[in-house]
Design an enzyme around this catalytic site. Structure first.
Site, short mmCIF file in Angstrom:
data_model
loop_
_atom_site.label_atom_id
_atom_site.label_comp_id
_atom_site.label_asym_id
_atom_site.label_seq_id
_atom_site.Cartn_x
_atom_site.Cartn_y
_atom_site.Cartn_z
CB THR A 117 -0.90 0.03 1.24
OG1 THR A 117 -0.08 0.24 2.40
CG2 THR A 117 -1.67 -1.27 1.39
CB SER A 119 0.63 3.65 4.68
OG SER A 119 -0.14 2.47 4.75
CB CYS A 120 2.53 -0.91 4.69
SG CYS A 120 3.36 -2.44 5.14
N GLY A 121 5.47 -0.71 2.98
CA GLY A 121 6.25 -1.30 1.91
C GLY A 121 6.46 -2.78 2.03
CB CYS A 123 1.42 -4.90 3.15
SG CYS A 123 1.35 -3.38 4.13
#
Length: 281
Positions: A117, A119-121, A123
């Site tokens: 996502t 916001s998250c690399g 996930c």
């Protein structure tokens, strides 16, 4: 041209003045990018989907593949091209990567596939062990020295180069600098990890790896995955205008990366390998 921004009507409310005004606003674009990978003789299989701001998508794909340990240099890639994909209308949200003949294609299975996502690399990774990719570059041995005065000048240089942020206020940025403070490249994206991958992909295409003696500055926080990405590209210093996470600092200690946080005004916190930063006292 990539659609990096979008216009949308909004209502601007001022609670103190008691006003509500209709006007258009500019938003940072966010669209999925699918990375497909394979050999010249075989089919391209989906490896990852990341939510990103369109633009510099080939750099993003190449930087992602390098920082995940799938490729090691530009020579490991025969071709990389942006494709239309299956959507209607065509959005060009697919990058097809053909590996060189001597580079094995990665296993494509549920524990290896990535969904990231903005916001998250990391996930979708099966475990922390799966993201502790090891660099081929000896970052711990890098003799770089950077003055504190040079470091404090970098956030302003980065902000001045954030053209889309100036319009939308909604993008992260990553900038690559020399130890003397020369800005080499800036990339913006809704995901900080994507901005870093775009910078590293640029360096890979320009045959600059390893990035010995360089500083990577990110506009947000310093996370575990950004420390990993810096190490995979051979970058010895990762600086952030916000805080690092505990796992980022633990990984930096392990790999020999200098992590600088809260780089604001004339001050900063150095969390690992502080001997590389000279205080100018």
């Amino acid at each position: 041209m990539p659609r990096v921004t979008a216009r949308r009507p909004i209502v601007r409310i001022d609670a103190l003045a008691g006003t509500a005004i209709k006007r258009p606003d500019t938003l940072a674009a966010e669209e999925p990018l699918e990375i497909r990978i394979g050999s010249a003789a075989g089919p391209k299989r989906p490896l990852a989907v990341t939510m990103r701001t369109p633009g510099f998508d080939i750099e993003l794909a190449l930087g992602f593949l390098l920082t995940e340990g799938i490729i090691r240099s530009a020579a490991d890639v025969r071709t990389a091209q942006l494709c239309a994909g299956d959507q209607e209308p065509n959005t060009y949200n697919v990058v097809d990567v053909t590996l060189a003949d001597d580079v094995p294609a990665p296993d494509v299975d549920p524990t290896r596939n990535f969904y990231t996502t903005s916001s998250c690399g990391v996930c979708g990774k099966a475990s922390i062990d799966a993201v502790r990719t090891r660099s081929i570059y000896p970052v711990a041995d890098d003799p770089i020295k950077v003055t504190a005065q040079t470091l404090t000048s970098l956030p302003d240089l980065l902000r001045e180069a954030q053209r889309t942020f100036a319009t939308t206020g909604g993008l992260h940025a990553a900038g690559l600098f020399t130890a003397d403070g020369e800005l080499l490249v800036v990339r913006e994206d809704v995901g900080r990890h994507n901005a870093v991958d775009k910078v590293i992909g640029w360096a890979l295409r320009d045959e600059r790896l390893p990035l010995t003696g360089h500083v990577l500055l990110v506009s947000g926080r310093a996370s575990f995955e950004l420390t990993q990405k810096a190490s995979m590209a051979g970058i010895p210093v990762l600086a952030a205008v916000s805080a690092p996470s505990s796992l980022a600092v633990e990984l930096a200690d392990d790999l020999g990366v200098t992590v600088v946080g809260f780089l604001r005004g004339s001050t900063m916190n150095v969390y690992s390998r502080p001997e590389r930063i000279t205080a100018n006292v």
